[in-house]
Scaffold this motif. Structure first.
Motif, PDB file in Angstrom:
ATOM      1  N   UNK A 324       0.830  -1.215   0.000  1.00 23.42           N
ATOM      2  CA  UNK A 324       0.000   0.000   0.000  1.00 23.42           C
ATOM      3  C   UNK A 324       0.856   1.253   0.000  1.00 23.42           C
ATOM      4  N   UNK A 325       0.361   2.289  -0.675  1.00 18.92           N
ATOM      5  CA  UNK A 325       1.090   3.540  -0.748  1.00 18.92           C
ATOM      6  C   UNK A 325       0.969   4.346   0.528  1.00 18.92           C
ATOM      7  N   UNK A 326       1.570   5.542   0.537  1.00 21.69           N
ATOM      8  CA  UNK A 326       1.486   6.413   1.717  1.00 21.69           C
ATOM      9  C   UNK A 326       0.044   6.682   2.122  1.00 21.69           C
ATOM     10  N   UNK A 327      -0.217   6.633   3.410  1.00 24.10           N
ATOM     11  CA  UNK A 327      -1.565   6.888   3.905  1.00 24.10           C
ATOM     12  C   UNK A 327      -2.551   5.791   3.593  1.00 24.10           C
ATOM     13  N   UNK A 328      -2.044   4.614   3.259  1.00 22.65           N
ATOM     14  CA  UNK A 328      -2.941   3.500   2.970  1.00 22.65           C
ATOM     15  C   UNK A 328      -3.533   3.526   1.582  1.00 22.65           C
ATOM     16  N   UNK A 329      -3.012   4.374   0.688  1.00 23.29           N
ATOM     17  CA  UNK A 329      -3.497   4.442  -0.685  1.00 23.29           C
ATOM     18  C   UNK A 329      -3.092   3.211  -1.476  1.00 23.29           C
ATOM     19  N   UNK A 330      -3.506   3.144  -2.744  1.00 22.33           N
ATOM     20  CA  UNK A 330      -3.175   1.979  -3.565  1.00 22.33           C
ATOM     21  C   UNK A 330      -1.671   1.893  -3.830  1.00 22.33           C
ATOM     22  N   UNK A 331      -1.195   0.675  -3.969  1.00 18.95           N
ATOM     23  CA  UNK A 331       0.213   0.477  -4.302  1.00 18.95           C
ATOM     24  C   UNK A 331       0.473   0.945  -5.730  1.00 18.95           C
ATOM     25  N   UNK A 332       1.763   1.019  -6.104  1.00 20.29           N
ATOM     26  CA  UNK A 332       2.093   1.416  -7.467  1.00 20.29           C
ATOM     27  C   UNK A 332       1.514   0.428  -8.472  1.00 20.29           C
ATOM     28  N   UNK A 333       1.576  -0.854  -8.136  1.00 13.81           N
ATOM     29  CA  UNK A 333       1.050  -1.870  -9.049  1.00 13.81           C
ATOM     30  C   UNK A 333      -0.456  -1.726  -9.220  1.00 13.81           C
ATOM     31  N   UNK A 334      -1.157  -1.496  -8.132  1.00 18.33           N
ATOM     32  CA  UNK A 334      -2.614  -1.317  -8.214  1.00 18.33           C
ATOM     33  C   UNK A 334      -2.941  -0.019  -8.946  1.00 18.33           C
ATOM     34  N   UNK A 335      -2.148   1.023  -8.717  1.00 17.84           N
ATOM     35  CA  UNK A 335      -2.391   2.294  -9.402  1.00 17.84           C
ATOM     36  C   UNK A 335      -2.289   2.119 -10.912  1.00 17.84           C
ATOM     37  N   UNK A 336      -1.299   1.340 -11.357  1.00 24.19           N
ATOM     38  CA  UNK A 336      -1.172   1.085 -12.790  1.00 24.19           C
ATOM     39  C   UNK A 336      -2.375   0.296 -13.292  1.00 24.19           C
ATOM     40  N   UNK A 337      -2.776  -0.713 -12.554  1.00 25.72           N
ATOM     41  CA  UNK A 337      -3.923  -1.527 -12.968  1.00 25.72           C
ATOM     42  C   UNK A 337      -5.196  -0.689 -13.021  1.00 25.72           C
ATOM     43  N   UNK A 338      -5.398   0.187 -12.036  1.00 20.96           N
ATOM     44  CA  UNK A 338      -6.578   1.052 -12.023  1.00 20.96           C
ATOM     45  C   UNK A 338      -6.587   1.986 -13.235  1.00 20.96           C
ATOM     46  N   UNK A 339      -5.429   2.569 -13.530  1.00 16.28           N
ATOM     47  CA  UNK A 339      -5.342   3.509 -14.654  1.00 16.28           C
ATOM     48  C   UNK A 339      -5.668   2.822 -15.969  1.00 16.28           C
ATOM     49  N   UNK A 340      -5.059   1.666 -16.200  1.00 12.33           N
ATOM     50  CA  UNK A 340      -5.257   0.975 -17.473  1.00 12.33           C
ATOM     51  C   UNK A 340      -6.644   0.340 -17.564  1.00 12.33           C
ATOM     52  N   UNK A 341      -7.192  -0.085 -16.444  1.00  8.58           N
ATOM     53  CA  UNK A 341      -8.540  -0.666 -16.442  1.00  8.58           C
ATOM     54  C   UNK A 341      -9.578   0.397 -16.782  1.00  8.58           C
ATOM     55  N   UNK A 342      -9.387   1.597 -16.240  1.00 11.58           N
ATOM     56  CA  UNK A 342     -10.302   2.699 -16.559  1.00 11.58           C
ATOM     57  C   UNK A 342     -10.315   2.959 -18.059  1.00 11.58           C
ATOM     58  N   UNK A 343      -9.143   2.950 -18.681  1.00 12.09           N
ATOM     59  CA  UNK A 343      -9.076   3.140 -20.129  1.00 12.09           C
ATOM     60  C   UNK A 343      -9.728   1.985 -20.872  1.00 12.09           C
TER      61      UNK A 343
END
Length: 415
Positions: A324-343
Motif C-alpha cells: 500500500x502507498x502512503x496513507x494507505x493508498x493503492x500500491x504502485x502496481x494497483x495504481x497502474x492496474x486502475x489507470x489501465x482498467x479505466x481506459x
C-alpha cells in the motif's frame, strides 16, 4: 565591441573576401552589412572558395585576437534565374538560411551542393551533420560541414529552427509510479556515462528509459536519440541502425562505426539503446567505441543481460511495489492496474468493492508491468474477482486478451 576600430576591420574583411571569391570565379551579386551573396557556376569551386576564404581570414594579421572576424558561410545548389541583376527564388532563401545556421568560422552546405561538388580539394571532406529544419521551410535539410586543413573543426549544433533535438517515442498512456526508481536512475546517469537497465521481458525497462530520457532533452545540446535494436537480426547492422537514427549515411570504403565515432567525438548527446540483448556482443562493441571516442556522449541501455563493459553501471529494475502507498493508498502496481482498467472500460472507473480483488491480481502477477497491462485488457470483459479466480492459469487468462486491440497495445508498451 570594436567601437571606432570596427570600420577598418570591416573594410579589410570585405577586401579579403572579395579578392578570394573573385579569384575562384565567384560573382558578387550584393553586399549587406558584413555579408556577401556570391554566385558560382560550379559547386566544387564554391566549396574551395569558402575554404580558401576562411584560411585567408585566419592567417591575416588583425589588430588584436578579439577583432578577428569569424565568418559564417553557407552553400546551396539549385536553379535560380536572374531578374534585374538579382536572384529571387526559394533556392536563394535556402542558401541564406543555411548560412544563418552556421557558426562563425564554419562552412555548411546542403545535400544538393554535396551531391554536385564532385572532387573536393585535397584532404577536404564533408561531415554529415544530419537533418535540420531551416527557418521558413517545412522540410528538413541534410547539412554538411566542410572539414579541411586550416579550418576549425569543433562547433555546436547548427543554429536551426528544430524543436528540442530528440526522437523519443510518444507515449499514449501515462507513466505510473516508479518514484524511487526514477530518483535512483537519475542519480546514476548523472555520475556514469553508461547505465544499463537490466531485467526480464515485461519488467518495464523501455518505458522507464524513455521516461528518464524525456526529462533530459534540454540537457544535451546535440540531442537525445532512441534506437530500438529489437528488429536488428544481423550483428553487423547494429552500427547502421544507430547511424540511421542520427541521420548519418555510410561512407564508401569506411566502417560505419568509424563514421559514428567521428560524428559523436565532439558532441554532447544521450543515446538510448533499447533491447540490446537482441545483439548484445555487437552492441557492446559499438558502445565501447563511442564512449572511448569522445567524452560528451552518454548511453542509457535496456537489456536482459549487462554488457560487462568497463565503466558500465548495471541497475536491475525491480517489479512495481504491491505494498500500500502512503496513507494507505493503492500500491504502485494497483495504481497502474486502475489507470489501465479505466481506459479499457471506456473511462468507467473501478468500483471500491473491487479493491481487494485488484490487490490479489497484482500480487499474483508479482507487480510485473506488462502482465498488469495485459490484465487490464481482460478487465474489459471480466470483473476483478473473476480475473483473480482465473489467475490459477495465468497465461491462459492473460493471453486471451491479446486478441483485442487493448491487449496488442499493452504487449508493446510493456518494454
Amino acid at each position: 565591441m570594436l567601437g571606432a576600430g570596427y570600420r577598418p576591420v570591416l573594410s579589410e574583411h570585405r577586401r579579403l573576401l572579395r579578392r578570394t571569391l573573385s579569384e575562384s570565379d565567384g560573382t558578387e551579386l550584393f553586399t549587406e552589412g558584413d555579408s556577401f551573396f556570391v554566385a558560382f557556376s560550379d559547386a566544387g569551386a564554391a566549396i574551395e572558395a569558402c575554404a580558401t576564404a576562411q584560411r585567408a581570414l585566419a592567417a591575416h594579421e588583425w589588430p588584436s585576437p578579439d577583432s578577428t572576424p569569424k565568418v559564417r558561410m553557407g552553400l546551396h545548389t539549385g536553379q535560380a534565374e536572374a531578374v534585374n541583376g538579382e536572384y529571387a527564388s526559394p533556392e536563394v532563401h535556402r542558401a541564406a538560411r543555411i548560412s544563418a545556421a552556421a557558426h562563425g568560422g564554419q562552412v555548411l552546405c546542403s545535400a544538393a551542393t554535396a551531391r554536385y561538388a564532385g572532387t573536393l580539394p585535397p584532404d577536404a571532406s564533408l561531415l554529415d551533420l544530419g537533418l535540420h529544419r531551416l527557418r521558413g521551410f517545412d522540410d528538413r535539410e541534410r547539412l554538411y560541414q566542410l572539414v579541411a586543413p586550416g579550418l576549425e573543426l569543433q562547433f555546436p549544433r547548427p543554429r536551426t529552427a528544430d524543436a528540442l533535438a530528440h526522437n523519443l517515442p510518444t507515449q499514449v498512456t501515462s507513466f505510473v509510479g516508479r518514484h524511487a526508481e526514477r530518483a535512483e536512475v537519475s542519480s546514476l546517469m548523472a555520475d556514469h556515462r553508461l547505465v544499463t537497465l537490466v531485467g526480464a521481458g515485461g519488467a518495464g525497462k523501455t518505458r522507464l528509459a524513455v521516461e528518464m530520457a524525456g526529462g533530459l532533452v534540454e540537457t544535451y545540446q546535440d540531442g537525445v536519440w532512441f534506437v530500438d535494436l529489437a528488429s536488428v537480426t544481423d550483428p553487423g547492422l547494429v552500427a547502421f541502425a544507430i547511424a540511421a537514427v542520427l541521420g548519418l549515411r555510410p561512407e564508401p570504403g569506411r566502417p560505419v562505426v568509424d563514421t559514428l565515432a567521428d560524428f559523436a567525438a565532439f558532441r554532447r548527446m544521450l543515446l538510448v539503446l533499447d533491447t540490446c540483448d537482441a545483439q548484445l556482443g555487437a552492441t557492446a562493441e559499438v558502445v565501447s567505441r563511442l564512449l572511448t571516442g569522445g567524452s560528451g556522449i552518454r548511453v542509457l541501455a535496456t537489456s536482459r543481460e549487462p554488457f560487462n563493459l568497463p565503466g558500465e553501471t548495471v541497475w536491475r529494475i525491480p517489479p512495481l511495489s504491491v505494498r500500500p502507498g502512503p496513507g494507505g493508498g493503492p500500491s504502485e502496481a494497483v495504481s497502474l492496474l486502475l489507470d489501465r482498467t479505466t481506459a479499457a472500460r471506456g473511462g468507467r472507473r473501478s468500483e471500491p468493492t473491487e479493491s481487494d480483488d485488484l490487490q490479489r491480481v497484482v500480487a499474483r502477477l508479482d507487480g510485473l508491468p506488462l502482465a498488469i497491462e495485459l490484465a487490464a485488457a481482460r478487465l474489459r470483459v471480466l470483473s476483478a474477482s473473476q480475473l483473480a479466480e482465473r489467475l490459477d492459469d495465468v497465461l491462459g487468462a492473460l493471453d486471451a486478451g491479446r486478441d483485442d486491440p487493448g491487449g496488442a497495445y499493452a504487449g508493446r508498451a510493456g518494454g
